[in-house]
Write an enzyme that holds these catalytic residues in place. Structure first.
Site, PDB file in Angstrom:
ATOM      1  N   GLU A  40       0.453  -8.433  -4.759  1.00 58.07           N
ATOM      2  CA  GLU A  40      -0.780  -9.202  -4.532  1.00 58.07           C
ATOM      3  C   GLU A  40      -1.830  -8.310  -3.889  1.00 58.07           C
ATOM      4  OE1 GLU A  40      -2.098 -12.124  -0.873  1.00 58.07           O
ATOM      5  OE2 GLU A  40      -0.055 -12.272  -1.623  1.00 58.07           O
ATOM      6  N   LYS A 129       3.105 -20.992   1.531  1.00 61.13           N
ATOM      7  CA  LYS A 129       3.108 -19.824   2.410  1.00 61.13           C
ATOM      8  C   LYS A 129       2.972 -20.275   3.859  1.00 61.13           C
ATOM      9  CE  LYS A 129      -0.510 -16.945   2.999  1.00 61.13           C
ATOM     10  NZ  LYS A 129      -1.459 -15.831   2.761  1.00 61.13           N
TER      11      LYS A 129
END
Length: 208
Positions: A40, A129
């Site tokens: 990411e 998350k």
């Protein structure tokens, strides 16, 4: 490929922030060489869209590329247009989750409280998350998993080789890795082999 399944299988996401395009080449080569499957780059990194596009071209078939710090729907659209295969955010924005679900893009939104975690999950995020883990701490993760054990959590922040086993033991389904994965001296020197060796140790820890 269902990227949530990849996440839950590999148990790691590499997070790159504030990196130059040149350093991103080294980072990408090293991380994929070490077995990282999900990479990411945060959208507050200058040239993030170019890095996403470059990583897609270089590492197709070896790793999946996503965008982080996705704060609104416009950012989500631009990231997907650049080639992002999954989206990650530091917050719960229901419109971003809705966009991702409608377009078949995996999204792992950031949440801190039980209310935020459940809201994100019910909106369609299959993994949430937990952020910021470096401040919340492992006892918080362990405590919050007790009532929310049906929601997979991607614990992000503060993970090192020394404590990553504690993250998993406390209930993390996966761990987001930042600076611990990318030694600064290796990036400066363009040493992708050192990064690969570091990545390999994290991959082995996740498998253990």
């Amino acid at each position: 490929m269902n990227l949530t399944e990849v996440l839950l299988e590999s148990r790691l996401v590499a997070i790159v922030r504030g990196i130059s395009r040149e350093a991103a080449v080294t980072a990408g080569q090293g991380m994929t060489g070490g077995g990282i499957r999900l990479m990411e780059v945060t959208l507050n990194t200058p040239g993030a869209h170019d890095i996403i596009a470059d990583w897609r071209e270089r590492h197709e078939g070896k790793a999946y590329v996503g965008a982080g710090t996705v704060l609104n729907v416009q950012m989500a659209k631009e990231a997907v247009a650049a080639g992002a295969q999954f989206l990650v955010s530091p917050n719960v924005d229901l419109s971003v989750i809705e966009y991702a679900v409608e377009h078949g893009v995996e999204i792992w939104p950031g949440a801190m409280t039980p209310t935020e975690i459940v809201a994100a999950h019910e909106a369609g995020a299959r993994v949430v998350k937990l952020f910021p883990m470096a401040s919340l701490g492992i006892p918080y993760l362990r405590e919050i998993k007790a009532p929310l054990n049906h929601i997979p959590l991607l614990a992000t922040g503060g993970a090192t080789l020394e404590n990553i086993a504690d993250y998993y033991a406390a209930g993390a389904a996966a761990v987001g890795l930042g600076s611990a994965l990318l030694p600064r001296e290796a990036l400066v020197a363009g040493d992708h082999e050192q990064i690969a060796a570091c990545a390999r140790r994290f991959v082995e820890a996740a498998e253990a």
